[in-house]
Motif scaffolding. Structure first.
Motif, mmCIF file in Angstrom:
data_model
loop_
_atom_site.group_PDB
_atom_site.id
_atom_site.type_symbol
_atom_site.label_atom_id
_atom_site.label_comp_id
_atom_site.label_asym_id
_atom_site.label_seq_id
_atom_site.Cartn_x
_atom_site.Cartn_y
_atom_site.Cartn_z
ATOM 1 N N LEU A 79 0.717 -1.158 0.062
ATOM 2 C CA LEU A 79 0.201 0.468 -0.647
ATOM 3 C C LEU A 79 1.090 1.314 0.079
ATOM 4 O O LEU A 79 2.234 1.357 0.491
ATOM 5 N N VAL A 80 1.047 2.002 -0.870
ATOM 6 C CA VAL A 80 1.192 3.440 -0.932
ATOM 7 C C VAL A 80 1.045 4.060 0.717
ATOM 8 O O VAL A 80 -0.276 4.130 1.733
ATOM 9 N N PRO A 81 2.129 4.475 1.419
ATOM 10 C CA PRO A 81 1.987 5.111 2.708
ATOM 11 C C PRO A 81 0.804 5.855 3.597
ATOM 12 O O PRO A 81 0.824 7.177 2.701
ATOM 13 N N GLY A 82 0.147 5.449 4.403
ATOM 14 C CA GLY A 82 -0.347 6.580 5.286
ATOM 15 C C GLY A 82 -2.172 6.610 4.106
ATOM 16 O O GLY A 82 -2.574 7.275 3.860
ATOM 17 N N SER A 83 -1.669 5.368 3.254
ATOM 18 C CA SER A 83 -3.205 5.622 2.614
ATOM 19 C C SER A 83 -3.691 4.086 1.692
ATOM 20 O O SER A 83 -3.245 3.310 2.812
ATOM 21 N N THR A 84 -5.023 4.064 1.410
ATOM 22 C CA THR A 84 -5.544 2.362 1.342
ATOM 23 C C THR A 84 -5.354 2.090 -0.257
ATOM 24 O O THR A 84 -5.025 1.053 -0.564
ATOM 25 N N ASP A 85 -4.619 2.577 -0.421
ATOM 26 C CA ASP A 85 -3.649 3.132 -2.875
ATOM 27 C C ASP A 85 -3.673 1.636 -2.545
ATOM 28 O O ASP A 85 -1.867 1.868 -1.090
ATOM 29 N N ILE A 86 -3.126 0.874 -3.649
ATOM 30 C CA ILE A 86 -2.436 -0.377 -3.726
ATOM 31 C C ILE A 86 -1.290 0.945 -4.314
ATOM 32 O O ILE A 86 -1.399 1.700 -4.897
ATOM 33 N N ASP A 87 0.004 0.504 -3.959
ATOM 34 C CA ASP A 87 1.156 1.109 -4.490
ATOM 35 C C ASP A 87 1.822 0.180 -5.746
ATOM 36 O O ASP A 87 2.666 -0.332 -5.814
ATOM 37 N N TRP A 88 1.357 0.400 -6.793
ATOM 38 C CA TRP A 88 1.670 -0.468 -8.036
ATOM 39 C C TRP A 88 3.151 0.093 -8.536
ATOM 40 O O TRP A 88 3.595 -0.689 -9.086
ATOM 41 N N ASP A 89 3.601 1.620 -8.161
ATOM 42 C CA ASP A 89 4.656 1.621 -8.421
ATOM 43 C C ASP A 89 6.600 1.059 -7.190
ATOM 44 O O ASP A 89 7.098 1.468 -7.773
ATOM 45 N N SER A 90 5.610 0.595 -6.800
ATOM 46 C CA SER A 90 6.429 -0.422 -5.523
ATOM 47 C C SER A 90 6.727 -1.617 -6.052
ATOM 48 O O SER A 90 6.824 -2.491 -6.752
ATOM 49 N N ALA A 91 8.680 -2.060 -6.222
ATOM 50 C CA ALA A 91 8.595 -3.253 -6.199
ATOM 51 C C ALA A 91 8.646 -4.340 -6.375
ATOM 52 O O ALA A 91 8.369 -5.242 -6.035
ATOM 53 N N GLN A 92 7.664 -4.342 -5.059
ATOM 54 C CA GLN A 92 6.741 -5.759 -4.186
ATOM 55 C C GLN A 92 6.388 -5.538 -5.064
ATOM 56 O O GLN A 92 6.029 -7.058 -4.875
ATOM 57 N N SER A 93 5.777 -4.936 -5.795
ATOM 58 C CA SER A 93 4.414 -5.873 -6.344
ATOM 59 C C SER A 93 4.944 -6.622 -7.731
ATOM 60 O O SER A 93 3.799 -7.064 -8.700
ATOM 61 N N TRP A 94 5.576 -6.446 -8.035
ATOM 62 C CA TRP A 94 6.096 -7.030 -9.395
ATOM 63 C C TRP A 94 7.347 -8.229 -8.722
ATOM 64 O O TRP A 94 7.827 -9.034 -8.229
ATOM 65 N N ASP A 95 7.151 -9.278 -9.802
ATOM 66 C CA ASP A 95 7.720 -10.261 -9.917
ATOM 67 C C ASP A 95 8.969 -10.551 -10.486
ATOM 68 O O ASP A 95 9.042 -11.218 -11.844
ATOM 69 N N ALA A 96 10.098 -9.836 -9.970
ATOM 70 C CA ALA A 96 11.483 -10.170 -10.887
ATOM 71 C C ALA A 96 11.792 -11.488 -11.454
ATOM 72 O O ALA A 96 12.615 -11.256 -12.286
ATOM 73 N N ASP A 97 12.343 -12.457 -10.794
ATOM 74 C CA ASP A 97 12.499 -13.987 -11.056
ATOM 75 C C ASP A 97 11.509 -14.259 -12.263
ATOM 76 O O ASP A 97 12.127 -14.681 -12.988
ATOM 77 N N ALA A 98 10.680 -14.007 -11.998
ATOM 78 C CA ALA A 98 9.104 -14.453 -13.593
ATOM 79 C C ALA A 98 10.242 -13.602 -14.592
ATOM 80 O O ALA A 98 9.841 -14.136 -15.734
ATOM 81 N N ALA A 99 10.052 -12.462 -14.217
ATOM 82 C CA ALA A 99 10.001 -11.151 -15.976
ATOM 83 C C ALA A 99 11.590 -12.051 -15.882
ATOM 84 O O ALA A 99 11.844 -12.055 -17.462
ATOM 85 N N VAL A 100 12.719 -12.037 -14.847
ATOM 86 C CA VAL A 100 14.012 -12.785 -15.904
ATOM 87 C C VAL A 100 13.783 -14.108 -16.673
ATOM 88 O O VAL A 100 14.557 -14.236 -17.709
ATOM 89 N N ALA A 101 13.373 -14.788 -15.557
ATOM 90 C CA ALA A 101 12.916 -16.470 -16.463
ATOM 91 C C ALA A 101 12.462 -15.545 -17.875
ATOM 92 O O ALA A 101 12.526 -16.889 -19.053
ATOM 93 N N ALA A 102 11.053 -15.295 -18.080
ATOM 94 C CA ALA A 102 10.641 -14.979 -19.016
ATOM 95 C C ALA A 102 11.673 -14.278 -20.287
ATOM 96 O O ALA A 102 11.279 -14.099 -21.623
ATOM 97 N N ILE A 103 11.955 -13.162 -19.911
ATOM 98 C CA ILE A 103 13.268 -13.077 -20.748
ATOM 99 C C ILE A 103 14.107 -13.638 -21.487
ATOM 100 O O ILE A 103 14.580 -13.662 -22.281
ATOM 101 N N MET A 104 14.655 -14.347 -20.504
ATOM 102 C CA MET A 104 16.243 -15.436 -20.946
ATOM 103 C C MET A 104 15.229 -16.975 -21.649
ATOM 104 O O MET A 104 15.430 -17.304 -23.077
ATOM 105 N N GLU A 105 13.411 -17.545 -21.747
ATOM 106 C CA GLU A 105 12.980 -18.007 -22.668
ATOM 107 C C GLU A 105 12.562 -17.389 -23.962
ATOM 108 O O GLU A 105 12.248 -18.321 -24.618
ATOM 109 N N LEU A 106 12.311 -15.895 -23.553
ATOM 110 C CA LEU A 106 12.052 -15.342 -24.793
ATOM 111 C C LEU A 106 13.414 -15.798 -25.421
ATOM 112 O O LEU A 106 13.290 -15.427 -26.791
#
Length: 166
Positions: free
Chosen positions: A2-29
Motif C-alpha cells: 500500500l501507499v504509505p498513509g493510504s489504502t491505495d495499492i502501490d503499483w509503483d513499488s518493486a514489491q508489486s512485481w515478480d522480478a524472478d518471473a520477468a527474468v525467466a520470461a526474458i531468458m525463455e524469449l
C-alpha cells in the motif's frame, strides 16, 4: 503493498512485481523466441490470464516499465541485455500523458489516478535517479531512438557478453 498513509495499492513499488518471473520470461524469449506473459486487469488490480508472446526472428525486443532497471544487472550477467534506457522529460508532461492514457483506458477511478499521478510527478526526479543508479541510461526520445537503432544493428554499448544457455 500500500501507499504509505493510504489504502491505495502501490503499483509503483518493486514489491508489486515478480522480478524472478520477468527474468525467466526474458531468458525463455531469448532462447526460444517465445514465452508466456501475464495479462493484468488494472481496474481490479489483478492478474487475470496469460498469453503467448512470440518475437520469431526479431533481433531485439524492448522490455519496458518502471521496474525494468531492477533487472538490468541480472540481464547483463546473463548476456541478454543490449541496452538499458530511462526516458526522461518534464514531470508535468509525464503526468499529463499518464493521466490521459489511464483515463482513456479506464484503469482506475479519477481520484486514484490524480493522487497517483501527483505523487509520481513529485517523485519523478528521484525515480530517474534510481533507474540510473540501477544501470539505465537517462535520455530523451531522440537519443533513445538512436540507441535502440544501434542495439538492433548490434552496435550497442552493452554488447551481449555470453551466449544464452540452451
Amino acid at each position: 503493498p500500500l501507499v504509505p498513509g493510504s489504502t491505495d495499492i502501490d503499483w509503483d513499488s518493486a514489491q508489486s512485481w515478480d522480478a524472478d518471473a520477468a527474468v525467466a520470461a526474458i531468458m525463455e524469449l531469448c532462447r526460444t523466441g517465445r514465452t508466456h506473459v501475464p495479462v493484468y486487469d488494472i481496474s481490479t488490480s489483478s492478474r487475470v490470464d496469460r498469453e503467448a508472446l512470440h518475437i520469431e526472428r526479431t533481433p531485439l525486443f524492448v522490455a519496458e516499465g518502471i521496474f525494468a532497471a531492477d533487472i538490468v544487472e541480472r540481464c547483463q550477467e546473463l548476456g541478454v541485455l543490449a541496452d538499458a534506457l530511462c526516458l526522461r522529460g518534464r514531470p508535468t508532461t509525464t503526468f499529463r500523458r499518464r493521466l490521459l492514457r489511464d483515463l482513456r483506458e479506464g484503469r482506475k477511478s479519477v481520484p486514484f489516478l490524480l493522487r497517483r499521478g501527483w505523487r509520481l510527478m513529485r517523485a519523478e526526479r528521484r525515480i530517474v535517479a534510481r533507474q540510473t543508479a540501477l544501470g539505465a541510461h537517462p535520455c530523451g526520445k531522440e537519443e533513445a531512438l538512436g540507441r535502440l537503432a544501434a542495439a538492433a544493428a548490434g552496435r550497442c554499448r552493452r554488447a551481449v557478453r555470453t551466449p544464452v544457455p540452451e
